[in-house]
Design a protein around this motif. Sequence first.
Motif, short mmCIF file in Angstrom:
data_model
loop_
_atom_site.label_atom_id
_atom_site.label_comp_id
_atom_site.label_asym_id
_atom_site.label_seq_id
_atom_site.Cartn_x
_atom_site.Cartn_y
_atom_site.Cartn_z
N LEU A 22 -23.03 5.49 36.14
CA LEU A 22 -24.49 4.69 36.75
C LEU A 22 -24.23 3.10 36.38
CD1 LEU A 22 -27.16 4.46 38.21
CD2 LEU A 22 -28.22 4.69 35.98
N ILE A 23 -23.90 2.81 35.38
CA ILE A 23 -23.52 1.19 35.16
C ILE A 23 -22.38 0.75 35.75
CG2 ILE A 23 -22.68 -0.44 33.28
CD1 ILE A 23 -24.60 1.47 31.18
N ALA A 24 -21.40 1.77 36.06
CA ALA A 24 -20.15 1.20 36.80
C ALA A 24 -20.60 1.09 38.20
CB ALA A 24 -18.93 2.26 36.54
N VAL A 25 -21.24 1.97 38.65
CA VAL A 25 -21.71 1.97 40.29
C VAL A 25 -22.85 0.59 40.35
CG1 VAL A 25 -22.93 3.28 41.98
CG2 VAL A 25 -21.19 4.49 40.50
N LEU A 26 -23.36 0.45 39.59
CA LEU A 26 -24.47 -0.68 39.65
C LEU A 26 -23.65 -2.13 39.41
CD1 LEU A 26 -27.59 0.38 37.26
CD2 LEU A 26 -27.53 0.15 39.79
N ARG A 27 -22.67 -1.98 38.53
CA ARG A 27 -22.03 -3.34 38.67
C ARG A 27 -21.30 -3.59 39.91
NH1 ARG A 27 -17.04 -5.03 37.34
NH2 ARG A 27 -16.76 -6.85 36.39
N GLU A 28 -20.56 -2.65 40.63
CA GLU A 28 -19.71 -2.81 41.79
C GLU A 28 -20.81 -3.16 42.86
OE1 GLU A 28 -16.51 -2.94 42.07
OE2 GLU A 28 -16.60 -3.02 39.85
N GLU A 29 -21.77 -2.43 42.84
CA GLU A 29 -22.94 -2.79 44.04
C GLU A 29 -23.56 -4.26 43.80
OE1 GLU A 29 -25.94 0.23 44.45
OE2 GLU A 29 -24.46 1.61 44.91
N ILE A 30 -23.71 -4.82 42.51
CA ILE A 30 -24.27 -5.94 42.39
C ILE A 30 -23.10 -7.08 42.82
CG2 ILE A 30 -25.15 -7.53 40.51
CD1 ILE A 30 -26.35 -4.96 39.24
N LEU A 31 -21.95 -6.72 42.19
CA LEU A 31 -20.92 -7.82 42.67
C LEU A 31 -20.74 -7.79 44.14
CD1 LEU A 31 -18.49 -9.44 41.62
CD2 LEU A 31 -17.05 -7.37 41.35
N GLU A 32 -20.67 -6.63 44.81
CA GLU A 32 -20.70 -6.61 46.30
C GLU A 32 -21.84 -7.71 46.89
OE1 GLU A 32 -21.38 -3.58 50.10
OE2 GLU A 32 -20.09 -2.99 47.92
N VAL A 33 -22.95 -7.57 46.62
CA VAL A 33 -24.33 -8.30 47.13
C VAL A 33 -23.82 -9.46 46.97
CG1 VAL A 33 -26.46 -8.55 47.13
CG2 VAL A 33 -25.69 -6.19 47.08
N ILE A 34 -23.59 -9.91 45.59
CA ILE A 34 -23.40 -11.46 45.27
C ILE A 34 -22.14 -12.09 45.92
CG2 ILE A 34 -22.99 -12.83 43.48
CD1 ILE A 34 -24.47 -11.02 41.31
N LYS A 88 -17.01 -11.81 35.61
CA LYS A 88 -18.20 -12.65 35.50
C LYS A 88 -19.42 -11.91 35.73
CE LYS A 88 -15.78 -16.26 34.74
NZ LYS A 88 -15.47 -17.13 33.52
N VAL A 89 -19.60 -10.78 35.87
CA VAL A 89 -20.51 -9.96 36.20
C VAL A 89 -20.84 -8.64 35.01
CG1 VAL A 89 -22.00 -8.39 37.58
CG2 VAL A 89 -20.71 -10.44 38.61
N GLN A 90 -21.58 -8.70 34.11
CA GLN A 90 -21.72 -7.89 33.03
C GLN A 90 -22.92 -7.04 33.14
OE1 GLN A 90 -19.24 -7.37 30.81
NE2 GLN A 90 -18.37 -9.05 31.78
N VAL A 91 -23.01 -5.82 33.19
CA VAL A 91 -24.17 -4.97 33.47
C VAL A 91 -23.97 -4.08 31.91
CG1 VAL A 91 -25.39 -2.95 34.37
CG2 VAL A 91 -23.97 -4.92 35.75
N LYS A 92 -25.63 -4.08 31.31
CA LYS A 92 -25.69 -3.28 30.12
C LYS A 92 -26.73 -2.43 30.46
CE LYS A 92 -23.45 -7.01 27.36
NZ LYS A 92 -23.56 -7.87 26.62
N MET A 93 -26.74 -1.44 29.81
CA MET A 93 -27.93 -0.40 29.72
C MET A 93 -28.22 0.14 28.18
SD MET A 93 -29.08 3.10 31.71
CE MET A 93 -29.60 2.54 33.43
N GLN A 94 -29.52 -0.18 27.68
CA GLN A 94 -30.08 0.34 26.53
C GLN A 94 -31.18 1.22 26.66
OE1 GLN A 94 -31.06 -2.97 24.36
NE2 GLN A 94 -29.05 -3.68 23.93
N ARG A 95 -30.90 2.30 26.08
CA ARG A 95 -32.08 3.55 26.32
C ARG A 95 -32.47 3.75 24.81
NH1 ARG A 95 -30.09 8.25 30.44
NH2 ARG A 95 -29.52 6.86 32.18
N ASP A 96 -33.99 3.97 24.78
CA ASP A 96 -34.73 4.23 23.75
C ASP A 96 -35.58 5.40 24.11
OD1 ASP A 96 -33.74 1.98 22.12
OD2 ASP A 96 -35.41 0.62 22.62
N GLU A 97 -36.32 5.82 23.17
CA GLU A 97 -37.35 6.96 23.58
C GLU A 97 -38.31 6.71 24.51
OE1 GLU A 97 -38.87 9.01 20.19
OE2 GLU A 97 -36.77 8.81 19.05
N VAL A 150 -26.55 13.57 29.99
CA VAL A 150 -27.31 12.03 30.16
C VAL A 150 -26.48 11.10 29.62
CG1 VAL A 150 -29.30 10.85 29.34
CG2 VAL A 150 -29.39 13.42 30.07
N SER A 151 -25.66 11.08 28.57
CA SER A 151 -24.94 10.01 28.19
C SER A 151 -23.67 9.64 29.03
CB SER A 151 -24.39 10.28 26.56
OG SER A 151 -25.41 10.27 25.92
#
Length: 87
Positions: free
Chosen positions: A36-48, A58-67, A29-30
């Motif tokens: 997943l974050i790398a893929v999301l970042r590239e897709e967001i950058l492509e759309v923008i 200039k595009v930063q994507v972070k994910m935090q997981r709690d229970e 999972v880790s």
Amino acid sequence: MTIFDFFRPTRSAPVARDRLQILLQHERVSAGASDLIAVLREEILEVISRHVEIPAEKVQVKMQRDEAISTLEVEIELPNPIRRRAA
């Protein structure tokens, strides 16, 4: 299962196997989250980039997981004034 099963000593091999399986699932999972974050970042950058000229750094994507909840944070630094991309 009977009441006498509670008084029998547990063997360490099954317990160790179960702990190892839990550890491997956690690692999978880790590891998947960073991909997943790398893929999301590239897709967001492509759309923008279709609409606004923006450097990749200039595009930063972070994910935090709690229970109970997972949070996805996207930070995009837009130039001022915004230079639109030519169509």
